[in-house]
Scaffold this motif. Structure first.
Motif, PDB file in Angstrom:
ATOM      1  N   LEU A  50       0.844  -1.196   0.000  1.00  0.00           N
ATOM      2  CA  LEU A  50       0.000   0.000   0.000  1.00  0.00           C
ATOM      3  C   LEU A  50       0.876   1.241   0.000  1.00  0.00           C
ATOM      4  O   LEU A  50       1.878   1.301   0.700  1.00  0.00           O
ATOM      5  CB  LEU A  50      -0.890   0.003   1.255  1.00  0.00           C
ATOM      6  CG  LEU A  50      -1.719   1.259   1.546  1.00  0.00           C
ATOM      7  CD1 LEU A  50      -2.792   1.454   0.474  1.00  0.00           C
ATOM      8  CD2 LEU A  50      -2.370   1.165   2.929  1.00  0.00           C
ATOM      9  N   ARG A  70      -0.350   4.035 -11.123  1.00  0.00           N
ATOM     10  CA  ARG A  70      -1.191   2.833 -11.232  1.00  0.00           C
ATOM     11  C   ARG A  70      -0.723   1.960 -12.390  1.00  0.00           C
ATOM     12  O   ARG A  70      -0.726   0.731 -12.297  1.00  0.00           O
ATOM     13  CB  ARG A  70      -2.656   3.240 -11.443  1.00  0.00           C
ATOM     14  CG  ARG A  70      -3.334   3.791 -10.204  1.00  0.00           C
ATOM     15  CD  ARG A  70      -3.611   2.722  -9.138  1.00  0.00           C
ATOM     16  NE  ARG A  70      -4.584   1.762  -9.625  1.00  0.00           N
ATOM     17  CZ  ARG A  70      -4.383   0.455  -9.737  1.00  0.00           C
ATOM     18  NH1 ARG A  70      -3.233  -0.084  -9.391  1.00  0.00           N
ATOM     19  NH2 ARG A  70      -5.328  -0.347 -10.173  1.00  0.00           N
ATOM     20  N   LYS A  77      -1.643  -1.254  -3.966  1.00  0.00           N
ATOM     21  CA  LYS A  77      -2.831  -0.538  -3.522  1.00  0.00           C
ATOM     22  C   LYS A  77      -2.418   0.920  -3.330  1.00  0.00           C
ATOM     23  O   LYS A  77      -1.496   1.217  -2.586  1.00  0.00           O
ATOM     24  CB  LYS A  77      -3.349  -1.096  -2.196  1.00  0.00           C
ATOM     25  CG  LYS A  77      -3.713  -2.575  -2.221  1.00  0.00           C
ATOM     26  CD  LYS A  77      -4.964  -2.838  -3.020  1.00  0.00           C
ATOM     27  CE  LYS A  77      -5.374  -4.304  -2.910  1.00  0.00           C
ATOM     28  NZ  LYS A  77      -6.550  -4.622  -3.746  1.00  0.00           N
ATOM     29  N   ALA A  79      -3.557   4.906  -2.481  1.00  0.00           N
ATOM     30  CA  ALA A  79      -4.585   5.766  -1.904  1.00  0.00           C
ATOM     31  C   ALA A  79      -4.043   7.179  -1.727  1.00  0.00           C
ATOM     32  O   ALA A  79      -2.839   7.392  -1.603  1.00  0.00           O
ATOM     33  CB  ALA A  79      -5.053   5.218  -0.553  1.00  0.00           C
ATOM     34  N   HIS A  99      -7.319   3.484  -5.021  1.00  0.00           N
ATOM     35  CA  HIS A  99      -8.206   2.592  -4.278  1.00  0.00           C
ATOM     36  C   HIS A  99      -8.931   3.289  -3.133  1.00  0.00           C
ATOM     37  O   HIS A  99      -9.779   2.679  -2.474  1.00  0.00           O
ATOM     38  CB  HIS A  99      -7.406   1.406  -3.732  1.00  0.00           C
ATOM     39  CG  HIS A  99      -6.791   0.569  -4.801  1.00  0.00           C
ATOM     40  ND1 HIS A  99      -5.556   0.854  -5.356  1.00  0.00           N
ATOM     41  CD2 HIS A  99      -7.236  -0.551  -5.435  1.00  0.00           C
ATOM     42  CE1 HIS A  99      -5.272  -0.055  -6.279  1.00  0.00           C
ATOM     43  NE2 HIS A  99      -6.267  -0.900  -6.357  1.00  0.00           N
ATOM     44  N   GLY A 100      -8.581   4.550  -2.892  1.00  0.00           N
ATOM     45  CA  GLY A 100      -9.257   5.271  -1.828  1.00  0.00           C
ATOM     46  C   GLY A 100      -8.798   6.709  -1.726  1.00  0.00           C
ATOM     47  O   GLY A 100      -7.699   7.061  -2.185  1.00  0.00           O
ATOM     48  N   ILE A 118      -9.697  -1.228   1.845  1.00  0.00           N
ATOM     49  CA  ILE A 118      -8.789  -1.282   0.701  1.00  0.00           C
ATOM     50  C   ILE A 118      -7.982  -2.570   0.696  1.00  0.00           C
ATOM     51  O   ILE A 118      -7.865  -3.248  -0.332  1.00  0.00           O
ATOM     52  CB  ILE A 118      -7.841  -0.062   0.719  1.00  0.00           C
ATOM     53  CG1 ILE A 118      -8.624   1.211   0.415  1.00  0.00           C
ATOM     54  CG2 ILE A 118      -6.709  -0.241  -0.301  1.00  0.00           C
ATOM     55  CD1 ILE A 118      -7.779   2.472   0.494  1.00  0.00           C
ATOM     56  N   GLY A 121      -9.529  -5.626  -0.588  1.00  0.00           N
ATOM     57  CA  GLY A 121      -9.863  -5.674  -2.004  1.00  0.00           C
ATOM     58  C   GLY A 121     -10.932  -4.701  -2.435  1.00  0.00           C
ATOM     59  O   GLY A 121     -11.337  -4.691  -3.599  1.00  0.00           O
ATOM     60  N   MET A 123     -12.799  -0.572  -2.330  1.00  0.00           N
ATOM     61  CA  MET A 123     -12.427   0.805  -2.610  1.00  0.00           C
ATOM     62  C   MET A 123     -13.076   1.694  -1.566  1.00  0.00           C
ATOM     63  O   MET A 123     -14.262   1.511  -1.235  1.00  0.00           O
ATOM     64  CB  MET A 123     -12.870   1.234  -4.004  1.00  0.00           C
ATOM     65  CG  MET A 123     -12.579   2.707  -4.317  1.00  0.00           C
ATOM     66  SD  MET A 123     -13.147   3.199  -5.965  1.00  0.00           S
ATOM     67  CE  MET A 123     -11.958   2.344  -6.991  1.00  0.00           C
ATOM     68  N   TYR A 124     -12.311   2.647  -1.044  1.00  0.00           N
ATOM     69  CA  TYR A 124     -12.861   3.556  -0.043  1.00  0.00           C
ATOM     70  C   TYR A 124     -13.138   4.918  -0.668  1.00  0.00           C
ATOM     71  O   TYR A 124     -12.228   5.581  -1.156  1.00  0.00           O
ATOM     72  CB  TYR A 124     -11.911   3.719   1.145  1.00  0.00           C
ATOM     73  CG  TYR A 124     -12.475   4.662   2.190  1.00  0.00           C
ATOM     74  CD1 TYR A 124     -13.428   4.218   3.099  1.00  0.00           C
ATOM     75  CD2 TYR A 124     -12.109   6.004   2.216  1.00  0.00           C
ATOM     76  CE1 TYR A 124     -13.985   5.081   4.025  1.00  0.00           C
ATOM     77  CE2 TYR A 124     -12.658   6.878   3.140  1.00  0.00           C
ATOM     78  CZ  TYR A 124     -13.594   6.404   4.043  1.00  0.00           C
ATOM     79  OH  TYR A 124     -14.154   7.254   4.957  1.00  0.00           O
TER      80      TYR A 124
END
Length: 218
Positions: A50, A70, A77, A79, A99-100, A118, A121, A123-124
């Motif tokens: 992450l 990305r 991950k 964010a 992802h968030g 997140i 798996g 999405m926030y």
């Protein structure tokens, strides 16, 4: 779990680092700039699980940079942790594939819950997104490139050292592969920096970027 926290505010990094090390038992690395973050992400050893990115730290160019990250690190991950609650910033980041999106004003408990989503798996999406009224501030997907000016407003001193290196090669018309070889960087890393320079220069094409870069470093 390996987590990278990239933010130019030491207190924000320290708070997030404590949250992940104490609450998740994660191995945490910290960076103050996009260059620093890329050094960690491209470094040896196991990949990061992450990465948390601040939108306003040196080297960042909004959704353009996020989209390139990305593409270069598809298994990561990614964010955003930002002080901006603008609808345009949220939508730009989410449309770039993060992802968030987390606001720095969120409580530790809410952040921890979002990070769990997140890592599981999901999405926030911040509740604030649905509370922010739509209007002129809301783009369809990503913010438009600014109009190029006859005299670029970008100052070389405001670029990171790596971006200045890339700018010099770009000004001489070198392509991504050539720049990567010259600076001993991965092509994906060069693309991230070039995308940031395009946005900073206000260039909408490679030829336009080369022309503006050449005038800037004269």
């Amino acid at each position: 779990m390996k987590v990278l926290i990239a933010d130019d505010h030491a207190m924000i990094r320290a708070g997030l680092a404590f949250l992940f090390s104490d609450g998740f038992g994660a191995e945490v690395a910290q960076a103050e700039t996009l260059d620093g973050a890329l050094e960690y992400l491209n470094g040896p050893g196991p990949s990061y699980d992450l990465a948390l990115m601040d939108l306003d730290m040196p080297g960042m160019a909004g959704g353009v940079t996020l989209r390139n990250l990305r593409e270069k690190f598809p298994g990561l991950k990614l964010a955003v942790v930002s002080g901006s609650d603008k609808r345009s910033d949220m939508l730009s980041a989410l449309s770039a594939g993060v992802h968030g999106y987390f606001l720095k004003t969120m409580t530790t408990e809410d952040m921890a819950s979002g990070f769990k989503i997140i890592m599981a798996g999901g999405m926030y999406v911040p509740p604030a997104l649905s509370q922010v009224p739509s209007g002129p501030d809301a783009p369809s997907a990503a913010p438009a490139m600014p109009e190029p000016s006859a005299t670029p407003g970008l100052a070389v001193e405001n670029l990171t050292p790596r971006q200045r290196d890339v700018l010099g090669h770009l000004a001489h018309g070198k392509g991504t592969k050539e720049i990567a070889r010259a600076l001993d960087l991965a092509e994906g890393t060069v693309k991230v920096h070039v995308a940031a320079l395009y946005r900073a220069l206000g260039a909408r094409s490679r030829s336009e970027a080369i022309a503006l870069a050449a005038r800037l470093i004269r």
